[in-house]
Design a protein around this motif. Structure first.
Motif, PDB file in Angstrom:
ATOM      1  N   ASP A   1       3.311  -2.736   3.521  1.00 46.23           N
ATOM      2  CA  ASP A   1       4.016  -1.452   3.522  1.00 46.23           C
ATOM      3  C   ASP A   1       5.212  -1.497   4.463  1.00 46.23           C
TER       4      ASP A   1
ATOM      5  N   HIS B   1       7.255   5.435   2.275  1.00 47.48           N
ATOM      6  CA  HIS B   1       7.164   3.983   2.477  1.00 47.48           C
ATOM      7  C   HIS B   1       7.259   3.274   1.132  1.00 47.48           C
TER       8      HIS B   1
ATOM      9  N   HIS C   1       5.408   0.213  -0.856  1.00 46.33           N
ATOM     10  CA  HIS C   1       4.303  -0.755  -0.896  1.00 46.33           C
ATOM     11  C   HIS C   1       4.775  -1.889  -1.796  1.00 46.33           C
TER      12      HIS C   1
ATOM     13  N   HIS D   1      -6.031  -3.691   2.063  1.00 43.90           N
ATOM     14  CA  HIS D   1      -4.666  -3.348   1.675  1.00 43.90           C
ATOM     15  C   HIS D   1      -4.086  -4.490   0.850  1.00 43.90           C
TER      16      HIS D   1
HETATM   17 ZN   LIG Z   1       0.437  -0.205   0.775  1.00 43.21          ZN
END
Ligand SMILES: [Zn+2]
Length: 332
Positions: free
Chosen positions: A235, A310, A312, A231
């Motif tokens: 997030d 969400h 990021h 990742h």
């Molecule tokens: Zn993310």
């Protein structure tokens, strides 16, 4: 006490400063963060905690990404005009090793590290350590006019979680690797790496939330297979329409809909540092626009390849993603 003894006592205090904490009854991640001068995000990122409400009595938490962050390697045996070189004793995967040159006047040159070149800017070099870099000692070669200096950078393992996919990720995405590569290139190239540093001091969170649904660096693998990616940002699980703000000063690089990342914005903060904000419902800036820390740049959403509302948030240094949480309390 003589000054040198005071300095020595200070260094010893730092060397023996507590680097882990055992959770006691009544503790919250917030109270621990407050006590140790760090943030909930950093503790979450360091310890792979998805839900900040889920800590248990007796759990041992890492408090610092670099237990010996105050301890620097120092070399003073170099030709003029370099009086000294300083760099951290160790750096965690996904972190930034900052190399400082102490000189009477600014010098130019670059550092070759892990196959890339990083320029000296204001007598400082930011060396991003990839999140998947194997722990070990790696050479950093300082190339100055007339001579080179080889330094060792120690990379230690971070504490990252693992996300196991039962099925391959979105097939449509897998079937279009060219499209994925082109989008990544567009994101990376949206910032001008020759721009001078625009930010000052520590960065702000882009959204007013502590709900981190996936910290930086989470390894991704299929079933019981090997890690194939990680990742690249942080997030925040926030409802659609939540204001997203510039975390630091800069210029808008890109502001447009993307295939994987949805409605995206990047901000060029100079010195090769570029932030990104994906899956927005609304973009409220234009490319080239100057933004100050705290300026509204968009509204959060669920666009692109996203499995729920969400934001990021990522920070790349010359294209290499680094842990954004560190920039909240210890920005270079
Ligand atoms: Zn993310």
């Amino acid at each position: 006490m003589p000054r040198s003894l005071i300095v020595l006592a200070g260094l010893l205090a730092l060397a023996f400063a507590q680097s882990t904490y055992t959770v006691q009854r009544g503790d919250t991640l917030f109270s621990i963060a407050q006590r140790y001068g760090t943030t909930v995000e950093v503790l979450q990122a360091l310890n792979g905690i998805t839900n900040p409400g889920q800590i248990r009595v007796g759990q041992v938490l890492k408090l610092s990404p670099q237990p010996s962050t105050a301890l620097l390697n120092r070399r003073t045996d170099l030709p003029a005009p370099i009086e000294a070189l300083e760099w951290p004793r160790q750096t965690v995967q996904g972190n930034v090793a900052v190399l400082h040159l102490i000189t009477a006047q600014p010098v130019s040159g670059q550092v070759r590290f892990l196959g890339a070149d990083y320029p000296i800017q204001q007598n400082r070099v930011l060396l991003p350590v990839p999140a998947l870099q194997d722990p070990g000692v790696y050479p950093a070669v300082l190339l100055l006019e007339g001579y080179t200096v080889r330094l060792d950078i120690r990379v230690v393992a971070g504490s990252f979680g693992r996300y196991i996919l039962q099925l391959p990720p979105d097939r449509e995405a897998l079937l279009q690797p060219e499209k994925l590569r082109a989008e990544r290139k567009k994101v990376v190239e949206s910032c001008d790496w020759n721009r001078s540093q625009q930010w000052q001091g520590n960065w702000h969170k882009p959204v007013d939330s502590n709900r981190i649904t996936d910290p930086f660096g989470t390894r991704r693998s299929y079933d019981k297979g090997v890690t194939y990616s990680f990742h690249e940002g942080l997030d925040y699980g926030v409802p659609v329409g939540t204001p997203v703000r510039a975390p630091a000063d800069g210029l808008v690089g890109l502001a447009e809909p993307l295939f994987v990342r949805g409605n995206g914005v990047t901000i060029d903060h100079g010195d090769g540092v570029c932030s990104g904000f994906w899956h927005l419902s609304k973009i409220l800036v234009r490319p080239g626009q100057v933004v100050k820390a705290g300026d509204l740049i968009g509204l959060s959403g669920n666009t692109g390849l996203s499995n729920g509302p969400h934001v990021h948030f990522e920070i790349r240094i010359r294209g290499v993603p680094t842990n954004p949480a560190l920039w909240y309390w210890n920005a270079p």
